[in-house]
Design an enzyme around this catalytic site. Structure first.
Site, PDB file in Angstrom:
ATOM      1  CB  CYS A 109      16.891 127.833 102.062  1.00  0.00           C
ATOM      2  SG  CYS A 109      15.326 127.670 102.865  1.00  0.00           S
ATOM      3  CG  HIS A 247      20.086 126.940 104.831  1.00  0.00           C
ATOM      4  ND1 HIS A 247      19.806 128.295 105.175  1.00  0.00           N
ATOM      5  CD2 HIS A 247      19.085 126.146 104.574  1.00  0.00           C
ATOM      6  CE1 HIS A 247      18.380 128.045 105.254  1.00  0.00           C
ATOM      7  NE2 HIS A 247      18.188 126.940 105.110  1.00  0.00           N
ATOM      8  CG  ASN A 277      15.500 127.487 107.403  1.00  0.00           C
ATOM      9  OD1 ASN A 277      15.810 128.690 106.931  1.00  0.00           O
ATOM     10  ND2 ASN A 277      15.255 126.345 107.151  1.00  0.00           N
TER      11      ASN A 277
HETATM   12  C1  LIG Z   1      11.584 118.691 110.917  1.00  0.00           C
HETATM   13  C2  LIG Z   1      12.535 117.934 111.778  1.00  0.00           C
HETATM   14  C3  LIG Z   1      13.269 118.998 112.858  1.00  0.00           C
HETATM   15  C4  LIG Z   1      12.007 116.760 112.236  1.00  0.00           C
HETATM   16  O1  LIG Z   1      12.906 115.885 113.046  1.00  0.00           O
HETATM   17  P1  LIG Z   1      13.132 114.453 112.972  1.00  0.00           P
HETATM   18  O2  LIG Z   1      14.158 114.008 113.785  1.00  0.00           O
HETATM   19  O3  LIG Z   1      13.043 114.275 111.325  1.00  0.00           O
HETATM   20  O4  LIG Z   1      11.683 114.274 113.610  1.00  0.00           O
HETATM   21  P2  LIG Z   1      10.378 113.301 112.641  1.00  0.00           P
HETATM   22  O5  LIG Z   1       9.468 114.465 111.838  1.00  0.00           O
HETATM   23  O6  LIG Z   1      10.992 112.221 112.429  1.00  0.00           O
HETATM   24  O7  LIG Z   1       9.331 113.219 113.945  1.00  0.00           O
HETATM   25  C5  LIG Z   1       9.734 112.276 115.043  1.00  0.00           C
HETATM   26  C6  LIG Z   1       8.456 112.453 116.016  1.00  0.00           C
HETATM   27  O8  LIG Z   1       8.448 113.791 116.724  1.00  0.00           O
HETATM   28  C7  LIG Z   1       7.478 114.290 116.427  1.00  0.00           C
HETATM   29  N1  LIG Z   1       7.397 115.740 116.393  1.00  0.00           N
HETATM   30  C8  LIG Z   1       7.495 116.507 115.038  1.00  0.00           C
HETATM   31  N2  LIG Z   1       7.625 117.710 115.498  1.00  0.00           N
HETATM   32  C9  LIG Z   1       7.645 117.819 116.580  1.00  0.00           C
HETATM   33  C10 LIG Z   1       7.707 118.919 117.563  1.00  0.00           C
HETATM   34  N3  LIG Z   1       7.703 120.205 117.004  1.00  0.00           N
HETATM   35  N4  LIG Z   1       7.456 119.045 118.848  1.00  0.00           N
HETATM   36  C11 LIG Z   1       7.530 117.675 119.538  1.00  0.00           C
HETATM   37  N5  LIG Z   1       7.407 116.693 118.814  1.00  0.00           N
HETATM   38  C12 LIG Z   1       7.335 116.488 117.258  1.00  0.00           C
HETATM   39  C13 LIG Z   1       6.771 113.841 115.146  1.00  0.00           C
HETATM   40  O9  LIG Z   1       5.451 113.717 115.322  1.00  0.00           O
HETATM   41  C14 LIG Z   1       7.357 112.322 115.623  1.00  0.00           C
HETATM   42  O10 LIG Z   1       6.454 111.510 116.535  1.00  0.00           O
HETATM   43  P3  LIG Z   1       6.143 110.065 116.193  1.00  0.00           P
HETATM   44  O11 LIG Z   1       7.480 109.330 116.056  1.00  0.00           O
HETATM   45  O12 LIG Z   1       5.122 109.629 117.237  1.00  0.00           O
HETATM   46  O13 LIG Z   1       5.414 110.273 114.951  1.00  0.00           O
HETATM   47  C15 LIG Z   1      13.844 117.416 110.817  1.00  0.00           C
HETATM   48  O14 LIG Z   1      13.192 116.395 109.917  1.00  0.00           O
HETATM   49  C16 LIG Z   1      14.398 118.594 110.161  1.00  0.00           C
HETATM   50  O15 LIG Z   1      14.975 119.265 110.538  1.00  0.00           O
HETATM   51  N6  LIG Z   1      14.288 118.553 108.519  1.00  0.00           N
HETATM   52  C17 LIG Z   1      14.873 119.264 107.620  1.00  0.00           C
HETATM   53  C18 LIG Z   1      14.062 120.472 107.588  1.00  0.00           C
HETATM   54  C19 LIG Z   1      14.797 121.369 106.565  1.00  0.00           C
HETATM   55  O16 LIG Z   1      16.025 121.661 106.580  1.00  0.00           O
HETATM   56  N7  LIG Z   1      13.818 122.577 106.157  1.00  0.00           N
HETATM   57  C20 LIG Z   1      14.223 123.628 105.506  1.00  0.00           C
HETATM   58  C21 LIG Z   1      14.670 123.286 104.128  1.00  0.00           C
HETATM   59  S1  LIG Z   1      15.684 124.685 103.680  1.00  0.00           S
END
Ligand SMILES: CC(C)(COP(=O)(O)OP(=O)(O)OC[C@H]1O[C@@H](n2cnc3c(N)ncnc32)[C@H](O)[C@@H]1OP(=O)(O)O)[C@@H](O)C(=O)NCCC(=O)NCCS
Length: 321
Positions: A109, A247, A277
């Site tokens: 990215c 980004h 993204n």
């Molecule tokens: C991916 C992302 C949105 C997840 O958000 P988060 O707040 O970290 O959520 P978590 O992964 O801790 O998950 C929290 C809960 O939501 C759930 N969950 C994950 N994806 C889900 C979805 N699409 N819909 C509903 N629930 C979801 C998980 O299973 C977890 O449930 P649990 O607590 O029962 O285990 C976030 O971590 C993120 O954006 N990270 C950066 C990613 C990024 O920038 N990537 C690109 C790099 S260039």
């Protein structure tokens, strides 16, 4: 001598996929996606190829400029249509850029930032008059559509900037790129190759694997470091920057960047709601939107900042022409 960002362009596939549609594929809900990421919809390629998107973005950026003046084409991507020829070579051939050398860059990215960093250096050392730097992705082809942790995040598209070597325009004021070892493999995409008669490489999963929480933590720290570095190198204060183009990975990461810089969120160009993204294409597409908005005047300072797999991060501070 400076390297100016002259013009920009972008292209999106026609199909817009709302969050609601994804609830038919995985257990999720639109409100969760909006609250945790800021994403409401994304564009997904159907008939479009990476090449057609890259060329459309480049044609828009080039306008009626002389194609013979382009001496360099750098394409940042992690989802090329083919491994050989490179996307750069395909763009050069399709657009008839007879005088260009062309190749690809993979910095995930951060690819567009790495592309600008390379282009600036090459243009100055090799006296290249104009260059195209393109970010293009068809992430839908490397997304696991059964993984709710990733499939809600990504989209397809392309963005392009035309750079020009200039005696009188300062253009890029300062740039910074950095690699961080991804020791815990927090963001990977494996390659699916044919089995050879000589080795057993085991099965591969050719799609995005991500530990969202780890990447989130990395992103917040790395973009802060990159933003501080370009400001320090240029001797510019955060409040002197008219617009920031981050980004577009997660709205909460963009908010934390604004807090870190003690700058209002309104100074950050945001289009994640409608694009998701798009990896290397995110920053040039958001930059194209900013340039088209009329909010940038000649002499304004603009900062591009990104992070990504690798792990990678970087920033570019430039003065608008
Ligand atoms: C991916 C992302 C949105 C997840 O958000 P988060 O707040 O970290 O959520 P978590 O992964 O801790 O998950 C929290 C809960 O939501 C759930 N969950 C994950 N994806 C889900 C979805 N699409 N819909 C509903 N629930 C979801 C998980 O299973 C977890 O449930 P649990 O607590 O029962 O285990 C976030 O971590 C993120 O954006 N990270 C950066 C990613 C990024 O920038 N990537 C690109 C790099 S260039």
């Amino acid at each position: 001598m400076g390297v100016a960002i002259l013009t920009t362009g972008k292209a999106l596939p026609a199909l817009k996929v709302e969050n609601q549609k994804l609830t038919e594929l995985v257990e999720t809900d639109s409100q969760w996606i909006i609250e945790r990421t800021g994403i409401e919809s994304r564009h997904i390629a159907t008939s479009e190829t990476g090449l057609s998107l890259a060329v459309a973005a480049a044609e828009e950026a080039l306008g009626d400029m002389d194609k013979a003046s382009i001496g360099l084409v750098l394409v940042a991507t992690v989802s090329p249509d083919m491994l050989v020829p490179s996307m750069g070579a395909l763009v050069k051939r399709t657009m008839g850029l007879e005088n260009a050398v062309a190749y690809d860059i993979n910095a995930a990215c951060s690819g567009f930032i790495y592309g600008l960093w390379n282009a600036e250096a090459l243009m100055k050392t090799h006296d290249i008059k104009r260059a195209l730097v393109i970010g293009v992705e068809r992430l839908s082809r490397i997304t696991n559509w059964e993984d709710r942790g990733t499939c809600i995040l990504f989209g397809d598209g392309a963005g392009c900037a035309v750079l020009e070597l200039s005696d009188d325009k300062p253009g890029i004021l300062s740039s910074f790129i950095k690699n961080y070892d991804d020791v815990s493999n927090s963001l990977t995409v494996d390659m699916q190759y044919l089995q050879t008669p000589f080795a057993d490489d085991g099965p591969k999963e050719p799609y995005i694997h991500m530990n969202g929480t780890q990447v989130f933590r990395f992103a917040v720290g790395a973009i802060g470091e990159a933003m501080d570095a370009v400001l320090r190198n240029a001797g510019v204060r955060a409040d002197e920057v008219k617009y920031y183009v981050p980004h577009q990975a997660n709205m909460r990461i963009i908010q934390s960047a604004a807090q870190r810089m003690k700058q209002p969120l309104e100074k950050f160009q945001v289009n994640i709601q409608t694009t998701g993204n798009v990896s290397a294409a995110s920053i040039p597409m958001a930059l194209a939107d900013l340039m088209k908005s009329g909010k940038i005047q000649s002499g304004d300072k603009v900062m591009l900042v990104g992070f990504g797999g690798g792990l990678t991060a970087g920033a570019i501070l430039f003065e608008a022409v």
